[in-house]
Write a protein that holds these residues in place. Structure first.
Motif: not given
Length: 213
Positions: A25, A155, A167, A171-172, A174-175
């Motif tokens: 990130l 988040d 995060v 995007d959780t 994908a991350v």
């Protein structure tokens, strides 16, 4: 790299080190070094942010939040000062009893011994024995800034002894996928293999910069 086994009902990001997440990130999603664990070693903290804003010298909204934050959430607080405690032992105990995963506070607490004994995770800037007032009403669960990072409700906040990473909720997945893939790759790599790859990469960078032994 060894990752902890999460409890069955633990948040999936509990398995993911902040170092891996920070690599993915970047610096902008990592809180500054003043936000640190107030006791330890402790478990990795992970969960969706329930956000709170407290004006200088006042902790009313954090006290309100412990009765409203969903179980499993991480209460994240933007504080207006470093002079007064946002919470004490009873506030932490009630939050823990209601299933709040932990606190990440851009401020101070008190009654640290009680919180440590109870095993409730608190990441904050320190301790002070004097509490704040309870007068100023602010909205709950709106965007806040904590440790230099903008935190939106929902988040995913992950904190361990290395630091605190936020995060973005969008995007959780994908991350998480990328972090798990990286950890699997690291788990199969020996130190000898890492050293060889590392030496090759560093020597190439040195040569590009004109360095010669």
């Amino acid at each position: 790299m060894t990752t902890p086994a999460a409890e069955p009902d633990a948040h999936p990001f509990t398995r993911l080190p902040t170092t891996t997440l920070a690599d993915l990130l970047g610096r902008a999603r990592v809180m500054d070094t003043g936000i640190r664990p107030l006791w330890g070693p402790g478990p990795r903290l992970a969960g969706p942010a329930f956000t709170v804003r407290c004006p200088p010298g006042d902790n009313l909204m954090l006290h309100a939040a412990i009765h409203r934050a969903p179980a499993g959430s991480v209460v994240v607080v933007e504080s207006g000062d470093l002079e007064y405690a946002l919470a004490g032992g009873n506030v932490c105990a009630v939050a823990q009893r209601r299933g709040v995963a932990g606190f990440v506070l851009d401020g101070l607490i008190r009654d640290l011994a009680e919180t440590r004994e109870a095993g409730f995770p608190v990441y904050a800037r320190g301790v002070v024995p004097i509490p704040g007032a309870k007068a100023e009403v602010r909205p709950l669960n709106e965007p806040v800034h904590c440790g230099g990072v903008r935190v939106e409700p929902g988040d995913v906040v992950v904190a361990d002894e290395e630091g605190v990473v936020v995060v973005p909720s969008a995007d959780t997945e994908a991350v998480r996928t990328a972090a798990e893939a990286r950890l699997r790759e690291e788990a199969t790599q020996t130190l000898d293999a890492w050293e060889t790859s590392h030496r090759t990469r560093i020597d190439a960078l040195l040569a590009k910069g004109g360095f010669h032994d």
